[in-house]
Design a protein around this motif. Structure first.
Motif, mmCIF file in Angstrom:
data_model
loop_
_atom_site.group_PDB
_atom_site.id
_atom_site.type_symbol
_atom_site.label_atom_id
_atom_site.label_comp_id
_atom_site.label_asym_id
_atom_site.label_seq_id
_atom_site.Cartn_x
_atom_site.Cartn_y
_atom_site.Cartn_z
ATOM 1 N N PHE A 72 0.855 -1.190 0.000
ATOM 2 C CA PHE A 72 0.000 0.000 0.000
ATOM 3 C C PHE A 72 0.890 1.239 0.000
ATOM 4 C CE2 PHE A 72 -2.555 -3.404 1.480
ATOM 5 C CZ PHE A 72 -3.852 -3.124 1.129
ATOM 6 N N ALA A 73 0.331 2.355 -0.488
ATOM 7 C CA ALA A 73 1.071 3.617 -0.531
ATOM 8 C C ALA A 73 0.073 4.765 -0.578
ATOM 9 C CB ALA A 73 2.007 3.668 -1.735
ATOM 10 N N THR A 129 -3.259 9.211 -3.701
ATOM 11 C CA THR A 129 -3.818 10.548 -3.971
ATOM 12 C C THR A 129 -3.935 11.259 -2.633
ATOM 13 O OG1 THR A 129 -6.036 9.557 -3.964
ATOM 14 C CG2 THR A 129 -4.979 9.870 -6.107
ATOM 15 N N ALA A 130 -5.130 11.302 -2.109
ATOM 16 C CA ALA A 130 -5.304 11.959 -0.814
ATOM 17 C C ALA A 130 -5.305 10.964 0.335
ATOM 18 C CB ALA A 130 -6.615 12.758 -0.814
ATOM 19 N N HIS A 131 -5.278 9.682 0.016
ATOM 20 C CA HIS A 131 -5.329 8.679 1.073
ATOM 21 C C HIS A 131 -4.563 7.439 0.621
ATOM 22 C CE1 HIS A 131 -8.591 7.666 -1.674
ATOM 23 N NE2 HIS A 131 -8.540 6.423 -1.213
ATOM 24 N N ALA A 132 -4.267 6.586 1.576
ATOM 25 C CA ALA A 132 -3.526 5.363 1.269
ATOM 26 C C ALA A 132 -4.408 4.398 0.495
ATOM 27 C CB ALA A 132 -3.026 4.712 2.558
ATOM 28 N N GLY A 133 -3.819 3.740 -0.475
ATOM 29 C CA GLY A 133 -4.553 2.778 -1.273
ATOM 30 C C GLY A 133 -3.664 1.621 -1.686
ATOM 31 N N PHE A 134 -4.281 0.592 -2.205
ATOM 32 C CA PHE A 134 -3.549 -0.600 -2.634
ATOM 33 C C PHE A 134 -2.710 -0.264 -3.859
ATOM 34 C CE2 PHE A 134 -3.465 -4.397 -5.406
ATOM 35 C CZ PHE A 134 -2.683 -5.215 -4.613
ATOM 36 N N LEU A 176 9.859 1.328 4.554
ATOM 37 C CA LEU A 176 8.798 0.326 4.604
ATOM 38 C C LEU A 176 8.238 0.225 6.018
ATOM 39 C CD1 LEU A 176 9.992 -2.708 2.429
ATOM 40 C CD2 LEU A 176 8.076 -1.170 1.980
ATOM 41 N N ARG A 177 6.933 0.036 6.084
ATOM 42 C CA ARG A 177 6.262 -0.147 7.363
ATOM 43 C C ARG A 177 5.268 -1.296 7.223
ATOM 44 N NH1 ARG A 177 4.304 5.742 9.504
ATOM 45 N NH2 ARG A 177 3.785 4.421 11.292
ATOM 46 N N ARG A 178 4.899 -1.857 8.328
ATOM 47 C CA ARG A 178 3.764 -2.783 8.314
ATOM 48 C C ARG A 178 2.495 -1.967 8.125
ATOM 49 N NH1 ARG A 178 4.998 -7.997 9.807
ATOM 50 N NH2 ARG A 178 7.022 -8.289 10.839
ATOM 51 N N TYR A 179 1.434 -2.650 7.723
ATOM 52 C CA TYR A 179 0.207 -1.927 7.385
ATOM 53 C C TYR A 179 -0.995 -2.666 7.945
ATOM 54 C CZ TYR A 179 -3.144 0.705 4.515
ATOM 55 O OH TYR A 179 -4.183 1.494 4.094
ATOM 56 N N CYS A 180 -1.930 -1.917 8.475
ATOM 57 C CA CYS A 180 -3.190 -2.479 8.983
ATOM 58 C C CYS A 180 -4.270 -2.247 7.939
ATOM 59 C CB CYS A 180 -3.566 -1.823 10.315
ATOM 60 S SG CYS A 180 -5.149 -2.411 10.982
ATOM 61 N N ARG A 181 -4.697 -3.300 7.296
ATOM 62 C CA ARG A 181 -5.711 -3.162 6.240
ATOM 63 C C ARG A 181 -7.070 -2.794 6.822
ATOM 64 N NH1 ARG A 181 -4.558 -7.757 1.684
ATOM 65 N NH2 ARG A 181 -5.847 -6.294 0.518
ATOM 66 N N GLY A 182 -7.364 -3.297 8.024
ATOM 67 C CA GLY A 182 -8.669 -3.013 8.615
ATOM 68 C C GLY A 182 -8.882 -1.536 8.902
ATOM 69 N N SER A 221 3.841 -14.696 4.002
ATOM 70 C CA SER A 221 3.075 -14.463 2.779
ATOM 71 C C SER A 221 1.689 -13.936 3.136
ATOM 72 C CB SER A 221 2.954 -15.757 1.973
ATOM 73 O OG SER A 221 2.325 -15.516 0.737
ATOM 74 N N GLY A 222 1.296 -12.848 2.491
ATOM 75 C CA GLY A 222 0.002 -12.229 2.756
ATOM 76 C C GLY A 222 0.077 -11.030 3.689
ATOM 77 N N ASP A 223 1.227 -10.828 4.358
ATOM 78 C CA ASP A 223 1.351 -9.678 5.262
ATOM 79 C C ASP A 223 1.413 -8.387 4.443
ATOM 80 O OD1 ASP A 223 1.371 -11.386 7.367
ATOM 81 O OD2 ASP A 223 3.496 -11.156 7.860
ATOM 82 N N PRO A 224 0.555 -7.405 4.726
ATOM 83 C CA PRO A 224 0.584 -6.154 3.960
ATOM 84 C C PRO A 224 1.715 -5.240 4.421
ATOM 85 C CG PRO A 224 -1.171 -6.083 5.588
ATOM 86 C CD PRO A 224 -0.565 -7.446 5.685
ATOM 87 N N LEU A 225 2.294 -4.534 3.468
ATOM 88 C CA LEU A 225 3.355 -3.570 3.732
ATOM 89 C C LEU A 225 2.930 -2.200 3.213
ATOM 90 C CD1 LEU A 225 6.511 -5.633 2.663
ATOM 91 C CD2 LEU A 225 5.580 -5.346 4.979
ATOM 92 N N TYR A 226 3.578 -1.177 3.752
ATOM 93 C CA TYR A 226 3.278 0.207 3.353
ATOM 94 C C TYR A 226 4.583 0.895 2.990
ATOM 95 C CZ TYR A 226 1.531 5.026 3.661
ATOM 96 O OH TYR A 226 1.178 6.333 3.390
ATOM 97 N N ILE A 227 4.642 1.497 1.798
ATOM 98 C CA ILE A 227 5.809 2.252 1.371
ATOM 99 C C ILE A 227 5.541 3.730 1.634
ATOM 100 C CG2 ILE A 227 4.998 2.282 -1.031
ATOM 101 C CD1 ILE A 227 8.681 2.026 -0.072
ATOM 102 N N GLU A 228 6.338 4.321 2.513
ATOM 103 C CA GLU A 228 6.128 5.708 2.946
ATOM 104 C C GLU A 228 7.182 6.609 2.301
ATOM 105 O OE1 GLU A 228 5.280 8.121 7.124
ATOM 106 O OE2 GLU A 228 6.432 6.266 7.150
ATOM 107 N N VAL A 229 6.730 7.780 1.843
ATOM 108 C CA VAL A 229 7.608 8.728 1.167
ATOM 109 C C VAL A 229 7.502 10.081 1.882
ATOM 110 C CG1 VAL A 229 8.212 9.813 -1.032
ATOM 111 C CG2 VAL A 229 7.149 7.538 -1.008
#
Length: 312
Positions: free
Chosen positions: A177-178, A181-186, A234-240, A264-272
């Motif tokens: 996820f990243a 636009t205005a919010h985090a998305g897949f 990189l960060r972990r990400y909470c999909r919920g 496998s299946g753990d979501p990650l977040y790329i932060e800029v």
């Protein structure tokens, strides 16, 4: 027909020889062993009427060992062959690069004889002259060196392909996820191997993010910081909740994702972040709130915004 008994090529004797005798795969009486077993692995007492034919008529006994088949019509079709393993008597179908054992035995080969409703037709039957010497594959010393080298290279190539296929099968599927636009998305799914480092995984994620941002023309719209690796993490990400969670430390870049406990299946977040900005601290025990802003002009809600509020 698998065994044929024919007279020797010699001057015609005063008394005409017996007519050629064609023996089926199961023998003259239908229940005796295959002739190849007599010259292969079976003991003489196990051999039936076919072995007796070979002994009685001498060296002029022939055995069917290959059937060449055309399947199709006059203007097109496909060629393949049935070949008998002379070590154990089993039949195999050779079809391009595929070799398949015929579990049905010789009855499957006989289906290539043609007939009503069949598109397969055997156009050549190949026989071998049976001798007292066992029939087997050539010894290694009899195979030319260039063929041995070719076979060894093919064996190594198959081993390498199998090893790569096994590694691909073990690849993780990590959703990334990243802030799009205005919010985090897949963003995308990436497929690193368990032995890949977190740094390698970050490179994969950044490549997809750069492509996606160009597609959305965010770089031209302004406000989006450039994608420099030193300003990303990189960060972990909470999909919920739709929020980034724990931050991976710089020292984690050289660790494997398996060692970091990523599955496998753990979501990650790329932060800029912008080059002159500081990273926002991560507060593990902060409250996470989603705020929906109502727009009276459109009589609708804007995209929700996520807020994290420290306790106390």
């Amino acid at each position: 027909t698998s065994v044929a008994e024919v007279p020797p090529l010699a001057p015609v004797p005063a008394a005409p020889p017996a007519p050629p005798l064609f023996v089926g795969e199961e023998g003259l009486s239908g229940n005796v062993p295959d002739l190849v077993d007599y010259y292969g692995n079976k003991a003489p007492e196990q051999v039936g009427e076919e072995a007796a034919v070979a002994r009685r008529r001498g060296e002029w006994v022939y055995e069917l060992y290959s059937v060449l088949v055309h399947s199709g019509g006059t203007y097109g079709g496909h060629y393949y062959a049935y070949i008998k393993n002379m070590d154990d008597g089993s039949w195999h179908r050779f079809d391009d690069s595929s070799v398949t054992p015929m579990v049905e035995g010789f009855s499957k080969v006989q289906s290539a004889w043609g007939g009503a409703g069949s598109s397969a037709s055997a156009y050549m039957l190949m026989y071998r002259k049976i001798t007292d010497a066992p029939t087997a594959l050539p010894a290694a010393v009899e195979v030319p060196p260039f063929l041995r080298d070719m076979m060894e290279e093919q064996r190594r190539a198959r081993a390498r392909a199998a090893e790569l296929a096994e590694k691909d099968r073990q690849r993780f599927k990590l959703p990334v996820f990243a802030m799009m636009t205005a919010h985090a998305g897949f963003l995308t799914d990436i497929n690193p191997r368990p032995e890949d480092t977190l740094g390698d995984t970050k490179v994969l994620a950044l490549a997809y993010l750069a492509e996606s941002r160009q597609r959305l023309q965010q770089l031209d719209a302004g406000g989006a910081p450039p994608l420099e690796p030193k300003h990303t993490r990189l960060r972990r990400y909470c999909r919920g909740l739709g929020v980034p969670r724990e931050v991976f430390a710089n020292a984690d870049a050289h660790k494997t994702i398996a060692a970091l406990g990523i599955k496998s299946g753990d979501p990650l977040y790329i932060e800029v972040k912008a080059p002159d900005a500081a990273w926002l601290p991560y507060v593990p025990d902060a409250f996470t709130l989603k705020v929906y802003v109502y727009d009276s002009a459109s009589d609708d809600f804007d995209e929700p915004r996520t807020l994290q509020i420290r306790k106390g």
